[in-house]
Motif scaffolding. Structure first.
Motif, PDB file in Angstrom:
ATOM      1  N   ASP A 156      16.472   5.230  11.645  1.00 42.99           N
ATOM      2  CA  ASP A 156      15.372   4.846  11.836  1.00 42.99           C
ATOM      3  C   ASP A 156      14.804   3.849  10.675  1.00 42.99           C
ATOM      4  O   ASP A 156      14.300   4.389   9.364  1.00 42.99           O
ATOM      5  N   ILE A 157      13.913   2.348  11.024  1.00 46.60           N
ATOM      6  CA  ILE A 157      13.695   1.964  10.391  1.00 46.60           C
ATOM      7  C   ILE A 157      11.703   1.939  10.205  1.00 46.60           C
ATOM      8  O   ILE A 157      11.196   1.499   8.900  1.00 46.60           O
ATOM      9  N   ASN A 158      11.489   3.183  10.430  1.00 50.07           N
ATOM     10  CA  ASN A 158       9.611   3.541   9.903  1.00 50.07           C
ATOM     11  C   ASN A 158      10.178   4.952   9.316  1.00 50.07           C
ATOM     12  O   ASN A 158      10.777   5.825   9.479  1.00 50.07           O
ATOM     13  N   SER A 159      10.000   4.140   8.434  1.00 51.39           N
ATOM     14  CA  SER A 159      10.055   5.539   6.933  1.00 51.39           C
ATOM     15  C   SER A 159       8.933   6.466   7.093  1.00 51.39           C
ATOM     16  O   SER A 159      10.119   7.172   6.454  1.00 51.39           O
ATOM     17  N   ILE A 160       8.157   6.510   8.169  1.00 53.13           N
ATOM     18  CA  ILE A 160       7.292   7.421   8.217  1.00 53.13           C
ATOM     19  C   ILE A 160       8.499   8.204   8.991  1.00 53.13           C
ATOM     20  O   ILE A 160       8.442   9.587   8.866  1.00 53.13           O
ATOM     21  N   THR A 161       8.368   8.310   9.579  1.00 47.76           N
ATOM     22  CA  THR A 161       9.447   9.491  10.693  1.00 47.76           C
ATOM     23  C   THR A 161      10.731   9.429  10.492  1.00 47.76           C
ATOM     24  O   THR A 161      11.031  10.484  10.533  1.00 47.76           O
ATOM     25  N   SER A 162      11.146   8.231   9.693  1.00 50.44           N
ATOM     26  CA  SER A 162      12.505   8.436   8.818  1.00 50.44           C
ATOM     27  C   SER A 162      12.610   9.420   7.457  1.00 50.44           C
ATOM     28  O   SER A 162      13.807  10.322   7.574  1.00 50.44           O
ATOM     29  N   GLY A 163      11.421   9.227   6.845  1.00 47.23           N
ATOM     30  CA  GLY A 163      11.699   9.950   5.670  1.00 47.23           C
ATOM     31  C   GLY A 163      12.542   9.852   4.472  1.00 47.23           C
ATOM     32  O   GLY A 163      13.102  10.823   3.192  1.00 47.23           O
ATOM     33  N   THR A 387       4.015   6.725  24.070  1.00 46.36           N
ATOM     34  CA  THR A 387       2.594   6.570  24.513  1.00 46.36           C
ATOM     35  C   THR A 387       2.234   8.147  23.762  1.00 46.36           C
ATOM     36  O   THR A 387       0.578   7.669  23.748  1.00 46.36           O
ATOM     37  N   SER A 388       2.328   8.703  23.372  1.00 41.67           N
ATOM     38  CA  SER A 388       2.007   9.760  22.725  1.00 41.67           C
ATOM     39  C   SER A 388       1.934   9.524  21.000  1.00 41.67           C
ATOM     40  O   SER A 388       0.774  10.384  20.570  1.00 41.67           O
ATOM     41  N   SER A 389       2.363   8.686  20.913  1.00 39.20           N
ATOM     42  CA  SER A 389       2.129   8.167  19.552  1.00 39.20           C
ATOM     43  C   SER A 389       2.319   6.170  19.251  1.00 39.20           C
ATOM     44  O   SER A 389       2.952   6.057  18.294  1.00 39.20           O
ATOM     45  N   PRO A 390       1.077   5.463  19.494  1.00 33.83           N
ATOM     46  CA  PRO A 390       1.407   4.842  19.607  1.00 33.83           C
ATOM     47  C   PRO A 390       1.899   3.465  18.548  1.00 33.83           C
ATOM     48  O   PRO A 390       2.232   2.430  18.564  1.00 33.83           O
ATOM     49  N   ASP A 391       1.089   4.475  17.437  1.00 35.02           N
ATOM     50  CA  ASP A 391       1.088   3.405  16.101  1.00 35.02           C
ATOM     51  C   ASP A 391       1.981   3.993  14.781  1.00 35.02           C
ATOM     52  O   ASP A 391       2.532   4.139  14.247  1.00 35.02           O
TER      53      ASP A 391
END
Length: 569
Positions: A156-163, A387-391
């Motif tokens: 997961d390249i999104n550091s916020i969701t991957s942690g 759709t629930s968290s597009p950002d």
């Protein structure tokens, strides 16, 4: 005289004491039995006495030495003639004695082994090495390990969701004095006049294709053994062969684009065309499967959503000449074309991971099965925002290769001697003919498919390809000189070699290059020094130094030092 006195009397006693002469005793017995008369016996004894006297007189005379008129001179040595029958008898006797000794000492037993063992040839080698990896403290510390990302991903390249951070390469901490080894054992079996097969096993830390090196330690656990070769060769004559299976590299190469330990799967045909004793042409054609799409992938999809067949192949052709232009001088030159088919990754169809709960996208299978470091890569999945968290939504990704690889390669080797000392010069140049920077940036709209690595000290993807911070290239070359025996197999044989290697990031597939230089991959340049010395038959010691740094991008300098003892049988 005693016999004469005994027989000389007029009256001969019938009951005379037994004589020590068996003949006299026999005559006495015949008289006693009435077989002959006494007068007849006296006559026989007189005759025997006369013959005995003649024999004594002859024995008293020295034997005459015959004169042989053979031209011999004083000091010459005469050799007694031995008849053929006597020689045969001596030979048979010695043969029986040798066979008896061999059986007693168990060093030869005729007919003890089946004849098929005579068709098998065994070979192998063992290398024990002390190895150190020495990193520059000026190196950058944030190199993403894309090979590891693919092996353990998606990530997961999104550091916020991957942690968590993506897998990061070590680029600053040294690894000194690692004890490592290589071991190979194999056999060749001659099945007939035209068919040969081979099987070989090798060591190795894992199943990577470019190295059989095994790191010791690990709690003293047992080490892995891998199937390294398995092939069948048909050779109807000395100038043509066809090989199928897993085989040694069939091409004339250096270690520029292919690792020395790389073996090839598939089929290879090789032919020689002699023009004269000093000149011949040769050619090699090969078809090599690089990777197959798994039959059941994705495993958690319905059959209609399975990946289509996307098999990737290497089609290769090499043509060359070998010319002996002097008694101790040979030049070999070869031009090759390595066509890696469909290695370029493909962007997926829009992928609704958040809404469907699926963990695959349509082109995950275009990620390379094995890679090292250096090739330009991009993110394969076109993930649709939640759709629930597009950002702020999860973006688990694999990476694929930004380019195809169609490699043209020219290799030269010149062998000669200075006095009695062998010399070799190697020169190789190659170029990826499929390289195009525009393709890497303009393949897909809306910024999709843009490379994520090989930027010159920046992660920015803005600007034109020709003027922006992105840096890559399609070229590689090598130049090396070797003095001494390239393969010392006897005591006191030696060699020293010095070379320079240069590989731009996309000159060739990084997954097939030598792991000893910059720990494998492309986007590296530097010197290579090595020296070998034979300490006994089939045993030698080696020292090697690989000093390499990145061609483009943030600083990444790595020196590798090896000390090794090797033996071969």
């Amino acid at each position: 005289m005693a016999v004469a006195l005994m027989l000389g009397g007029n009256a001969f006693a019938q009951d005379a004491a037994p004589s020590p002469n068996a003949t006299i005793n026999l005559i006495h017995l015949m008289v006693k039995k009435g077989l002959i008369t006494q007068s007849e016996a006296d006559g026989l004894l007189s005759q025997a006495n006369a013959e005995a006297a003649q024999a004594q007189a002859a024995a008293a005379q020295p034997a005459a030495v015959p004169t042989i008129a053979d031209g011999a001179k004083p000091g010459d040595v005469r050799v007694t003639y031995v008849p053929q029958s006597v020689r045969n008898e001596i030979r048979d006797q010695v043969k029986q004695e040798v066979i008896a000794q061999a059986k007693n000492e168990h060093w030869a037993e005729p007919n003890a082994l089946p004849d098929w063992l005579d068709r098998i040839t065994w070979y192998g080698d063992v290398h024990v090495r002390d190895e150190s990896w020495l990193y520059s403290r000026k190196n950058a510390d944030d190199f993403i390990n894309y090979a590891q990302l693919n092996q353990t991903g998606p990530y997961d390249i999104n550091s916020i969701t991957s942690g968590q951070l993506p897998p990061i390469l070590n680029s600053t901490e040294n690894r000194p004095n690692m004890l490592r080894l290589q071991a190979h054992i194999g056999m060749h079996v001659k099945l007939g006049d035209t068919i040969t097969t081979g099987v070989a096993l090798a060591s190795g830390d894992d199943d990577n294709p470019v190295s059989t090196t095994q790191t010791l330690g690990g709690g003293l656990e047992k080490k892995d053994i891998w199937l390294n070769e398995a092939w069948i060769r048909w050779q109807p004559n000395s100038n043509f062969s066809l090989t199928a299976g897993r085989m040694p590299d069939p091409f004339m190469v250096t270690d520029l684009i292919f690792a020395p330990e790389l073996n090839f799967d598939g089929v290879a045909a090789h032919g020689d065309l002699p023009f004269s004793d000093n000149l011949k042409a040769f050619a090699t054609l090969s078809e090599v499967p690089i990777q197959y799409t798994s039959n059941n992938a994705p495993t958690d999809s319905y059959s209609t959503a399975k990946y289509s067949a996307g098999d990737n192949w290497l089609s290769a052709a090499q043509f060359g000449l070998q010319w002996r232009f002097a008694n101790d001088a040979t030049w070999k030159v070869a031009l090759a074309y390595y066509f890696f088919d469909h290695m370029q990754g493909q962007l997926s169809a829009p992928c609704y991971l958040a809404t469907t709960g699926q963990n695959y996208c349509s082109t995950d299978d275009t990620a390379p099965d094995y890679m090292q470091w250096g090739n330009t890569v991009f993110l394969l999945r076109d993930i649709i925002p939640s759709t629930s968290s597009p950002d702020n939504y999860a973006q688990p990704q694999f990476v694929g290769l930004s380019y195809n690889y169609h490699v043209a390669d020219l290799t030269n080797k010149i062998d000669f001697k200075i006095g009695e000392t062998p010399m070799e010069i190697q020169a190789e140049y190659e170029r990826n003919m499929a390289y195009s920077t525009r393709d890497a940036f303009d393949r897909y709209p809306d910024g999709l498919g843009v490379p994520v690595n090989n930027y010159q000290g920046s992660t920015s993807t803005t600007g034109e390809a020709t003027t922006g911070p992105y840096k890559s290239g399609p070229v590689g070359w090598l130049l090396r000189g070797i003095i001494g025996n390239p393969h010392p197999m006897a005591a006191n044989e030696w060699n020293i070699a010095l070379g320079y290697k240069y590989l731009q990031p996309d000159a060739t597939l990084d997954g097939l290059t030598d792991q000893n230089f910059h720990l494998g991959g492309t986007n590296a340049k530097g010197f290579i020094f090595s020296a070998d010395y034979g300490i006994a038959d089939r045993t030698w010691v080696s020292a090697r130094y690989y000093g390499a740094k990145q061609v483009y991008g943030p600083p990444f300098t790595l020196d590798i030092v090896q000390f090794e003892i090797s033996t071969k049988f």
